[in-house]
Each structure stands twice: as C-alpha cells, then as structure tokens.
Design a protein around this motif. Structure first.
Motif, PDB file in Angstrom:
ATOM      1  N   GLU A 162       1.793   6.242  -4.306  1.00 47.41           N
ATOM      2  CA  GLU A 162       2.172   7.589  -4.750  1.00 47.41           C
ATOM      3  C   GLU A 162       3.621   7.891  -4.367  1.00 47.41           C
ATOM      4  O   GLU A 162       4.379   8.460  -5.160  1.00 47.41           O
ATOM      5  CB  GLU A 162       1.246   8.641  -4.135  1.00 47.41           C
ATOM      6  CG  GLU A 162      -0.139   8.688  -4.725  1.00 47.41           C
ATOM      7  CD  GLU A 162      -1.028   9.694  -4.001  1.00 47.41           C
ATOM      8  OE1 GLU A 162      -0.515  10.629  -3.339  1.00 47.41           O
ATOM      9  OE2 GLU A 162      -2.256   9.523  -4.094  1.00 47.41           O
ATOM     10  N   LEU A 163       3.985   7.546  -3.126  1.00 42.61           N
ATOM     11  CA  LEU A 163       5.359   7.780  -2.677  1.00 42.61           C
ATOM     12  C   LEU A 163       6.357   7.002  -3.528  1.00 42.61           C
ATOM     13  O   LEU A 163       7.438   7.507  -3.851  1.00 42.61           O
ATOM     14  CB  LEU A 163       5.514   7.388  -1.191  1.00 42.61           C
ATOM     15  CG  LEU A 163       4.774   8.251  -0.176  1.00 42.61           C
ATOM     16  CD1 LEU A 163       4.904   7.638   1.223  1.00 42.61           C
ATOM     17  CD2 LEU A 163       5.320   9.673  -0.182  1.00 42.61           C
ATOM     18  N   LYS A 164       5.995   5.801  -3.904  1.00 45.18           N
ATOM     19  CA  LYS A 164       6.868   4.975  -4.739  1.00 45.18           C
ATOM     20  C   LYS A 164       6.987   5.592  -6.141  1.00 45.18           C
ATOM     21  O   LYS A 164       8.085   5.666  -6.706  1.00 45.18           O
ATOM     22  CB  LYS A 164       6.313   3.549  -4.827  1.00 45.18           C
ATOM     23  CG  LYS A 164       7.166   2.616  -5.641  1.00 45.18           C
ATOM     24  CD  LYS A 164       6.524   1.247  -5.692  1.00 45.18           C
ATOM     25  CE  LYS A 164       6.897   0.628  -7.008  1.00 45.18           C
ATOM     26  NZ  LYS A 164       6.054  -0.434  -7.424  1.00 45.18           N
ATOM     27  N   GLU A 165       5.856   6.028  -6.697  1.00 44.03           N
ATOM     28  CA  GLU A 165       5.861   6.634  -8.035  1.00 44.03           C
ATOM     29  C   GLU A 165       6.702   7.908  -8.065  1.00 44.03           C
ATOM     30  O   GLU A 165       7.370   8.206  -9.056  1.00 44.03           O
ATOM     31  CB  GLU A 165       4.429   6.964  -8.477  1.00 44.03           C
ATOM     32  CG  GLU A 165       3.619   5.761  -8.920  1.00 44.03           C
ATOM     33  CD  GLU A 165       2.189   6.132  -9.294  1.00 44.03           C
ATOM     34  OE1 GLU A 165       1.905   7.321  -9.565  1.00 44.03           O
ATOM     35  OE2 GLU A 165       1.357   5.219  -9.297  1.00 44.03           O
ATOM     36  N   LYS A 166       6.667   8.676  -6.983  1.00 42.29           N
ATOM     37  CA  LYS A 166       7.426   9.921  -6.916  1.00 42.29           C
ATOM     38  C   LYS A 166       8.892   9.675  -6.590  1.00 42.29           C
ATOM     39  O   LYS A 166       9.690  10.603  -6.591  1.00 42.29           O
ATOM     40  CB  LYS A 166       6.814  10.851  -5.858  1.00 42.29           C
ATOM     41  CG  LYS A 166       5.443  11.366  -6.233  1.00 42.29           C
ATOM     42  CD  LYS A 166       4.866  12.241  -5.140  1.00 42.29           C
ATOM     43  CE  LYS A 166       3.478  12.730  -5.519  1.00 42.29           C
ATOM     44  NZ  LYS A 166       2.860  13.521  -4.444  1.00 42.29           N
ATOM     45  N   ILE A 168      10.084   8.667  -3.688  1.00 40.31           N
ATOM     46  CA  ILE A 168      10.393   8.966  -2.289  1.00 40.31           C
ATOM     47  C   ILE A 168      10.785   7.686  -1.551  1.00 40.31           C
ATOM     48  O   ILE A 168      11.657   7.714  -0.678  1.00 40.31           O
ATOM     49  CB  ILE A 168       9.201   9.675  -1.611  1.00 40.31           C
ATOM     50  CG1 ILE A 168       8.965  11.024  -2.318  1.00 40.31           C
ATOM     51  CG2 ILE A 168       9.428   9.852  -0.120  1.00 40.31           C
ATOM     52  CD1 ILE A 168       7.740  11.761  -1.859  1.00 40.31           C
TER      53      ILE A 168
END
Length: 186
Positions: A162-166, A168
C-alpha cells in the motif's frame, strides 16, 4: 474429530519414568511398554506398525541374550552377544516404523509437519518415540504460533505494498523491507 493429544493422553508415560523403569527392571519395562502401547498407536494412527510376534521376538532376544551373555562358556557368550544385538536391531526397526507412522498421522490427519530426528530414533529408539508422543501437544501450540507469525508477515507485506502504491516508499525501499520481513530481520 480426534485431537492431536489423543495418543499422548492414552499412552501417558513420562520418558524419564520409562528410562528409570527400564534400568530398574533390566529391560523388561520397555518390552511391556511396547506390548501395551503398539496397539494404541496402531488404533489411533490407523496404521499397522508391529504385532505381538514382533514384541515376543524382542523379548526372546533380550531374555536369551542376557542369559547366555552371563555364561562362562565362550560360545554361549558369543550367542548371547548376537542375541543382544538382534534385540537392539529389532527395537530400532520398530522405532523407525513408529516414527514413519507418527509423521504420516500428523501430516495426513492434522496437516502439520512433525519433524522427528532420525539419529535420535536410531540411538534412543523406543524412548525417543515415547518422547515424541509426549511432544505432540507442544507441536500443536508451536504450529499456532508459526501460523500467527505468517499472518503477521502477510499483513506487513500488504501495508508495504500500500505504501508503495501511494508513492510513500519507492521500489528499492519496498524490496529492501520485503526482504527483511521474509528473512525475519524486522
């Protein structure tokens, strides 16, 4: 459904007691334990390991080996030694049959790996089998801990994704953290 501890509960022999009673009875207790418990193991695991005749042969080899081994006649002493070796081999064969039986039972019925050491099976034979039977309850709790660890790692990997997709974290940071998680370094 049967429980993983059914076998332990039915046999209910502490390994230290088994060792002490075997020494105190000159090896007779191990034969009695085997005679009394192989059918319980066979019943619960639904596998045939040994039979009464096998146990009787162990008893014959142990008894005659002890009798002839304490003789003053050289030939009888040699026969006694051979019979003692034969009883040891029979115990080892029995232990390996039970090891395979227990591992298959746990794998097929409970879908768990039951690592049993082949070296210990060879050296300690029936004593190690009894030890492993007593360890079945701990196997279940270790499996639960391992499952929760895997679930935790999976959740952390999802958060990283999720962090990678966003945006961050970048691809390199993602791969680094993923490697740490999978190697148990976090």
């Amino acid at each position: 459904m049967s429980s993983l501890t059914d076998l332990k509960d039915r046999i209910d022999t502490k390994t230290l007691n088994m060792v002490l009673l075997t020494f105190a009875t000159g090896g007779i207790y191990t034969i009695l334990w085997l005679y009394r418990n192989y059918s319980i193991i066979d019943e619960i695991t639904e596998t045939k390991t040994i039979n009464d005749t096998f146990v009787i042969w162990i008893a014959v080899c142990v008894g005659l080996g002890s009798l002839f081994g304490s003789s003053y006649d050289q030939a009888l002493m040699i026969i006694g030694g051979i019979l003692s070796i034969a009883s040891t081999v029979l115990y080892i064969v029995c232990a390996f049959k039970m090891k395979t039986c227990l591992q298959n039972y746990v794998l097929n019925k409970f879908k768990m790996e039951f690592p049993m050491n082949g070296f210990y099976t060879f050296i300690f034979s029936i004593f190690y089998i009894n030890y492993c039977i007593n360890d079945l309850g701990k196997l279940e709790s270790r499996q639960r801990v391992k499952s929760s660890e895997y679930e935790n790692i999976a959740q952390q990997l999802e958060k990283l994704a999720e962090l990678k997709e966003k945006g961050i974290i970048n691809e390199e940071e993602f791969n680094s953290q993923k490697a740490k998680l999978l190697n148990g370094n976090v």
